[in-house]
Scaffold this active site. Structure first.
Site, PDB file in Angstrom:
ATOM      1  N   LYS A 138      -4.083  -3.451   3.792  1.00 37.96           N
ATOM      2  CA  LYS A 138      -5.191  -2.861   4.076  1.00 37.96           C
ATOM      3  C   LYS A 138      -6.264  -3.415   5.039  1.00 37.96           C
ATOM      4  O   LYS A 138      -6.911  -2.618   5.597  1.00 37.96           O
ATOM      5  CB  LYS A 138      -5.894  -3.113   2.395  1.00 37.96           C
ATOM      6  CG  LYS A 138      -5.163  -2.339   1.384  1.00 37.96           C
ATOM      7  CD  LYS A 138      -5.131  -0.760   1.656  1.00 37.96           C
ATOM      8  CE  LYS A 138      -4.488  -0.124   0.597  1.00 37.96           C
ATOM      9  NZ  LYS A 138      -4.469   1.231   0.606  1.00 37.96           N
TER      10      LYS A 138
ATOM     11  N   TYR B 246      -0.493  -7.025  -0.081  1.00 38.18           N
ATOM     12  CA  TYR B 246      -1.356  -5.849  -0.045  1.00 38.18           C
ATOM     13  C   TYR B 246      -2.752  -5.961   0.904  1.00 38.18           C
ATOM     14  O   TYR B 246      -3.122  -5.071   1.440  1.00 38.18           O
ATOM     15  CB  TYR B 246      -1.891  -5.502  -1.806  1.00 38.18           C
ATOM     16  CG  TYR B 246      -2.743  -4.556  -1.924  1.00 38.18           C
ATOM     17  CD1 TYR B 246      -2.190  -3.182  -1.988  1.00 38.18           C
ATOM     18  CD2 TYR B 246      -3.841  -4.687  -2.423  1.00 38.18           C
ATOM     19  CE1 TYR B 246      -3.008  -2.023  -2.258  1.00 38.18           C
ATOM     20  CE2 TYR B 246      -4.925  -3.580  -2.607  1.00 38.18           C
ATOM     21  CZ  TYR B 246      -4.393  -2.094  -2.544  1.00 38.18           C
ATOM     22  OH  TYR B 246      -5.222  -1.301  -2.960  1.00 38.18           O
TER      23      TYR B 246
HETATM   24  P1  NDP Z   1      -1.726   5.332  -8.134  1.00 39.54           P
HETATM   25  O1  NDP Z   1      -0.743   4.393  -8.160  1.00 39.54           O
HETATM   26  O2  NDP Z   1      -2.548   5.763  -9.165  1.00 39.54           O
HETATM   27  O3  NDP Z   1      -1.086   6.575  -7.176  1.00 39.54           O
HETATM   28  C1  NDP Z   1      -0.442   6.436  -6.174  1.00 39.54           C
HETATM   29  C2  NDP Z   1      -0.201   7.567  -5.329  1.00 39.54           C
HETATM   30  O4  NDP Z   1       0.615   7.074  -4.115  1.00 39.54           O
HETATM   31  C3  NDP Z   1       0.693   8.553  -5.889  1.00 39.54           C
HETATM   32  O5  NDP Z   1       0.366   9.771  -5.795  1.00 39.54           O
HETATM   33  C4  NDP Z   1       2.101   8.253  -5.482  1.00 39.54           C
HETATM   34  O6  NDP Z   1       2.914   9.518  -5.485  1.00 39.54           O
HETATM   35  C5  NDP Z   1       1.667   7.943  -3.956  1.00 39.54           C
HETATM   36  N1  NDP Z   1       2.806   7.237  -3.314  1.00 39.54           N
HETATM   37  C6  NDP Z   1       3.336   6.119  -3.507  1.00 39.54           C
HETATM   38  N2  NDP Z   1       4.281   5.733  -2.612  1.00 39.54           N
HETATM   39  C7  NDP Z   1       4.391   6.905  -1.658  1.00 39.54           C
HETATM   40  C8  NDP Z   1       5.376   7.105  -0.577  1.00 39.54           C
HETATM   41  N3  NDP Z   1       6.060   6.288  -0.176  1.00 39.54           N
HETATM   42  N4  NDP Z   1       4.898   8.205  -0.089  1.00 39.54           N
HETATM   43  C9  NDP Z   1       4.104   9.204  -0.577  1.00 39.54           C
HETATM   44  N5  NDP Z   1       3.347   9.038  -1.600  1.00 39.54           N
HETATM   45  C10 NDP Z   1       3.465   7.731  -2.330  1.00 39.54           C
HETATM   46  O7  NDP Z   1      -2.759   4.723  -6.965  1.00 39.54           O
HETATM   47  P2  NDP Z   1      -4.198   4.685  -7.060  1.00 39.54           P
HETATM   48  O8  NDP Z   1      -4.730   6.017  -7.211  1.00 39.54           O
HETATM   49  O9  NDP Z   1      -4.977   3.725  -7.668  1.00 39.54           O
HETATM   50  O10 NDP Z   1      -4.664   4.252  -5.447  1.00 39.54           O
HETATM   51  C11 NDP Z   1      -4.623   5.171  -4.476  1.00 39.54           C
HETATM   52  C12 NDP Z   1      -5.009   4.367  -3.285  1.00 39.54           C
HETATM   53  O11 NDP Z   1      -6.418   3.806  -3.533  1.00 39.54           O
HETATM   54  C13 NDP Z   1      -4.070   3.514  -2.620  1.00 39.54           C
HETATM   55  O12 NDP Z   1      -3.931   3.539  -1.343  1.00 39.54           O
HETATM   56  C14 NDP Z   1      -4.530   2.145  -3.038  1.00 39.54           C
HETATM   57  O13 NDP Z   1      -4.121   1.045  -2.409  1.00 39.54           O
HETATM   58  C15 NDP Z   1      -6.089   2.427  -2.926  1.00 39.54           C
HETATM   59  N6  NDP Z   1      -6.827   1.495  -3.893  1.00 39.54           N
HETATM   60  C16 NDP Z   1      -6.833   1.818  -5.152  1.00 39.54           C
HETATM   61  C17 NDP Z   1      -7.652   0.903  -5.860  1.00 39.54           C
HETATM   62  C18 NDP Z   1      -7.633   0.832  -7.529  1.00 39.54           C
HETATM   63  O14 NDP Z   1      -8.501  -0.133  -8.305  1.00 39.54           O
HETATM   64  N7  NDP Z   1      -6.921   1.819  -8.215  1.00 39.54           N
HETATM   65  C19 NDP Z   1      -8.655  -0.142  -5.437  1.00 39.54           C
HETATM   66  C20 NDP Z   1      -8.523  -0.283  -3.771  1.00 39.54           C
HETATM   67  C21 NDP Z   1      -7.738   0.667  -3.210  1.00 39.54           C
HETATM   68  P3  NDP Z   1       4.171   9.787  -6.589  1.00 39.54           P
HETATM   69  O15 NDP Z   1       3.626  10.122  -7.899  1.00 39.54           O
HETATM   70  O16 NDP Z   1       5.222  10.315  -5.946  1.00 39.54           O
HETATM   71  O17 NDP Z   1       4.707   8.085  -6.769  1.00 39.54           O
END
Ligand code: NDP
Length: 248
Positions: free
Chosen positions: A160, A156
């Site tokens: 990033k 990961y």
């Molecule tokens: P979630 O797991 O809550 O949501 C992930 C989202 O990404 C969902 O909408 C999912 O869609 C979508 N997704 C996953 N795989 C794919 C794909 N192959 N194509 C299209 N859409 C996809 O994640 P978060 O909201 O926690 O995280 C969002 C972003 O923020 C990410 O990039 C994460 O790395 C980053 N982030 C999060 C942190 C945290 O503490 N939560 C901290 C730092 C960064 P579906 O519902 O269809 O699966």
């Protein structure tokens, strides 16, 4: 008024839940029309409804960002809508945590495929459309883990960190077309992705955050809206960290 996105069109990947949902809703609240993308047809129905409740307009689209053909179909759908895309937010992301010595190649690749290659596919596919927009914006969602590293997240962190390098390069390439490219790097944010941490890890994490609390998706969304807004037009190639001071 400096945050007004009235008349602008945005696309947010990973908008079905978590941070992406709040980004879509906040952009809609500030007046943008939002294409909300997730992997499944209907996956963003709730987000689209929430955008409507904010007085905004949105539609849901399905796309697997790690699949080039699926991304091509997404571009086609946006083109056919007749709208000019102006704000692109690459938020879709996954984790496959595990200790480095035991990390499988599949788990390493799966994370690169969505977080890095997916961001690359979507940026490349939309770069031309964004170049036609006046004042285009690309905002990629990174993570403080890309800067600090984290045990159990080598795959990961690599994805990033790479997104930052790619975004800075893209910022230089697209500057001549008045497209800005930035990264928003969240720290520890309450979403599905972080909900399953054991209590001891959670406590340890809280101890490493100077503001001593977990962040909210709304707080990340506010940073994205700032970078999307007219007031941020002279900011490009930057990483805006939203982490309660975690990586000071
Ligand atoms: P979630 O797991 O809550 O949501 C992930 C989202 O990404 C969902 O909408 C999912 O869609 C979508 N997704 C996953 N795989 C794919 C794909 N192959 N194509 C299209 N859409 C996809 O994640 P978060 O909201 O926690 O995280 C969002 C972003 O923020 C990410 O990039 C994460 O790395 C980053 N982030 C999060 C942190 C945290 O503490 N939560 C901290 C730092 C960064 P579906 O519902 O269809 O699966």
């Amino acid at each position: 008024m400096t945050q007004s996105l009235q008349g602008r069109t945005a696309l947010v990947t990973g908008a079905s839940r978590g941070i992406g949902r709040e980004i879509a809703v906040d952009l809609a609240r500030h007046g943008a029309f939002v294409f909300c993308v997730s992997t499944r047809e209907g996956g963003c129905d709730e987000t689209v409804a929430a955008c409507g409740e904010q007085g905004g307009e949105a539609v849901g689209l399905a796309c697997d960002v790690s699949d080039e053909a699926s991304v091509d179909a997404l571009v086609k759908a946006v083109r056919e809508s007749g709208r000019t895309l102006e704000i692109l937010v690459n938020n879709a992301g996954i984790t496959r945590d595990g200790s480095f010595l035991r990390m499988s190649t599949d788990d390493f690749d799966a994370v690169q495929n969505v977080n890095l290659r997916g961001t690359f596919f979507v940026c490349r596919a939309f770069a031309r459309l964004l170049s036609k927009a006046e004042d285009g914006r690309i905002i990629n969602i990174g993570s403080v883990v890309g800067q600090m590293g984290n045990p159990g997240q080598a795959n990961y962190a690599a994805s990033k960190a790479a997104v930052v390098g790619m975004t800075k390069s893209l910022a230089k390439e697209l500057a001549g077309r008045q497209v800005t490219c930035n990264v928003v790097a969240p720290g520890y944010i309450q979403t599905d992705m972080t909900s399953e941490l054991p209590d001891d890890v959670r406590e340890w994490l809280l101890g490493s955050i100077p503001l001593h609390r977990i962040g909210t998706a709304e707080e990340v969304a506010a940073a994205v809206t700032f970078l999307a807004a007219p007031a941020a037009r002279y900011i490009t190639g930057q990483v805006l960290v939203v982490d309660g001071g975690m990586c000071i």
